[in-house]
Design an enzyme around this catalytic site. Structure first.
Site, PDB file in Angstrom:
ATOM      1  N   GLY A  72       9.271   0.765  -0.310  1.00 57.32           N
ATOM      2  CA  GLY A  72       9.901  -0.353   0.527  1.00 57.32           C
ATOM      3  C   GLY A  72       9.542  -0.049   2.043  1.00 57.32           C
ATOM      4  O   GLY A  72       9.454  -0.852   2.939  1.00 57.32           O
TER       5      GLY A  72
ATOM      6  N   ASP B  42      -2.526  -8.344 -10.451  1.00 60.24           N
ATOM      7  CA  ASP B  42      -3.540  -9.075  -9.445  1.00 60.24           C
ATOM      8  C   ASP B  42      -4.393  -9.272  -9.940  1.00 60.24           C
ATOM      9  O   ASP B  42      -5.948  -9.520  -9.139  1.00 60.24           O
ATOM     10  CB  ASP B  42      -4.236  -7.146  -9.627  1.00 60.24           C
ATOM     11  CG  ASP B  42      -3.342  -6.394  -9.107  1.00 60.24           C
ATOM     12  OD1 ASP B  42      -2.317  -6.633  -8.035  1.00 60.24           O
ATOM     13  OD2 ASP B  42      -4.048  -4.990  -9.733  1.00 60.24           O
TER      14      ASP B  42
ATOM     15  N   ASN C 200       6.580  -1.695   3.807  1.00 62.89           N
ATOM     16  CA  ASN C 200       6.299  -2.692   3.435  1.00 62.89           C
ATOM     17  C   ASN C 200       6.906  -3.715   3.842  1.00 62.89           C
ATOM     18  O   ASN C 200       6.712  -4.663   4.573  1.00 62.89           O
ATOM     19  CB  ASN C 200       4.911  -3.349   2.210  1.00 62.89           C
ATOM     20  CG  ASN C 200       3.157  -3.062   2.860  1.00 62.89           C
ATOM     21  OD1 ASN C 200       2.897  -2.763   3.478  1.00 62.89           O
ATOM     22  ND2 ASN C 200       3.277  -1.581   2.122  1.00 62.89           N
TER      23      ASN C 200
ATOM     24  N   HIS D 293      -1.950  -5.626  -2.395  1.00 67.96           N
ATOM     25  CA  HIS D 293      -2.735  -4.827  -3.398  1.00 67.96           C
ATOM     26  C   HIS D 293      -3.772  -3.592  -2.639  1.00 67.96           C
ATOM     27  O   HIS D 293      -4.124  -4.709  -1.508  1.00 67.96           O
ATOM     28  CB  HIS D 293      -3.672  -5.393  -4.355  1.00 67.96           C
ATOM     29  CG  HIS D 293      -4.132  -4.501  -5.157  1.00 67.96           C
ATOM     30  ND1 HIS D 293      -3.375  -3.982  -6.170  1.00 67.96           N
ATOM     31  CD2 HIS D 293      -5.710  -4.079  -5.597  1.00 67.96           C
ATOM     32  CE1 HIS D 293      -3.945  -3.033  -6.519  1.00 67.96           C
ATOM     33  NE2 HIS D 293      -5.827  -3.301  -6.277  1.00 67.96           N
TER      34      HIS D 293
HETATM   35  C1  GAR Z   1       1.791  -0.042  -0.980  1.00 66.95           C
HETATM   36  O1  GAR Z   1       0.439   0.492  -1.164  1.00 66.95           O
HETATM   37  C2  GAR Z   1       0.997  -1.306  -1.952  1.00 66.95           C
HETATM   38  O2  GAR Z   1      -0.366  -1.902  -1.197  1.00 66.95           O
HETATM   39  C3  GAR Z   1       1.140  -0.713  -3.479  1.00 66.95           C
HETATM   40  O3  GAR Z   1       2.091  -0.430  -3.405  1.00 66.95           O
HETATM   41  C4  GAR Z   1       2.688   0.299  -2.323  1.00 66.95           C
HETATM   42  C5  GAR Z   1       3.774   0.418  -1.635  1.00 66.95           C
HETATM   43  O4  GAR Z   1       4.456   1.020  -0.630  1.00 66.95           O
HETATM   44  N1  GAR Z   1       1.102  -2.288  -4.410  1.00 66.95           N
HETATM   45  C6  GAR Z   1       0.381  -1.714  -5.214  1.00 66.95           C
HETATM   46  O5  GAR Z   1       0.135  -0.874  -5.419  1.00 66.95           O
HETATM   47  C7  GAR Z   1       0.307  -3.241  -6.507  1.00 66.95           C
HETATM   48  N2  GAR Z   1      -0.674  -3.016  -7.747  1.00 66.95           N
HETATM   49  P1  GAR Z   1       5.758   0.725   0.254  1.00 66.95           P
HETATM   50  O6  GAR Z   1       6.769   1.046  -1.202  1.00 66.95           O
HETATM   51  O7  GAR Z   1       5.930   1.777   1.165  1.00 66.95           O
HETATM   52  O8  GAR Z   1       5.501  -0.710   0.675  1.00 66.95           O
END
Ligand code: GAR
Length: 196
Positions: free
Chosen positions: A11, A149, A13, A108
């Site tokens: 979480g 995606d 982001n 992504h």
């Molecule tokens: C992020 O890097 C996001 O871009 C990726 O998961 C991570 C979540 O990190 N999403 C994907 O790969 C979707 N295909 P977070 O939970 O620390 O935000």
């Protein structure tokens, strides 16, 4: 602009966006956090921030249609304007997609359409970038549809790949860009400078 978050793991982001709201850099309010993972960092962060949060998954709702209806009910109950998938590793159901079509964003960690699709998440994406010998990668923010995606691309940021990069160093550089760029993109949407 009320923001609903779906997140499966850390979480970070989501946190970057919550911080921007709290600091007044983004004119929006987090209204609800939903996770398919009862032990996710995202739910702990929501709890710490005092944001309504729910674990909803095939464990709580074994029937996919009931789960979809429940997601929709929660989004409506919390008066969601925009849905943000921030590291959410599940597909949304048809009712939720129809109700919020054009108002669901995903982030992504690569330059789609390269290195996307089912199974391409987290370190798998960065491994694929390094294996392909790409000289640059990046961040894509796109609208969500029925496929992983694939929805219309809203914004992209480029990140260089260094010869010395490992999956971990590349992931860290991309994540830093994600946090900044997701907020910047939402600011443009909130200000009406970017149409969805
Ligand atoms: C992020 O890097 C996001 O871009 C990726 O998961 C991570 C979540 O990190 N999403 C994907 O790969 C979707 N295909 P977070 O939970 O620390 O935000």
């Amino acid at each position: 602009m009320n923001l609903a978050f779906f997140a499966s793991h850390r979480g970070s982001n989501m946190q970057a966006i919550i911080d921007a709201c709290k600091e007044g850099r983004l004119q929006a309010q987090p209204c609800v956090v939903i996770s398919n993972n009862s032990g996710s960092g995202a739910l702990l962060r929501a709890q710490a921030e005092g944001i309504p949060h729910y674990h909803r998954s095939s464990n709580t709702h074994p029937d996919p249609d009931r789960l979809d209806e429940e997601m929709c009910r929660l989004l409506q109950h919390h008066r969601t304007d925009l849905v943000i998938l921030a590291g959410y590793m599940r597909k949304l159901g048809p009712k939720t997609l129809a109700e919020y079509r054009g108002r669901i964003l995903n982030i992504h960690p690569a330059l789609l359409p390269r290195h996307g699709g089912q199974g391409m998440y987290g370190s798998h994406v960065h491994e694929a970038v390094l294996a392909a010998g790409d000289r640059e990668t990046g961040v894509t923010i796109h609208l969500v549809d029925e496929e992983y995606d694939r929805g219309a691309i809203i914004a992209q940021a480029r990140v260089p790949v260094l010869e010395t990069d490992t999956v971990d160093t590349l992931a860290a550089r991309v994540l830093e860009t994600e946090h900044r760029f997701f907020v910047e993109t939402l600011v443009e949407i909130a200000q009406g400078k970017l149409d969805l």
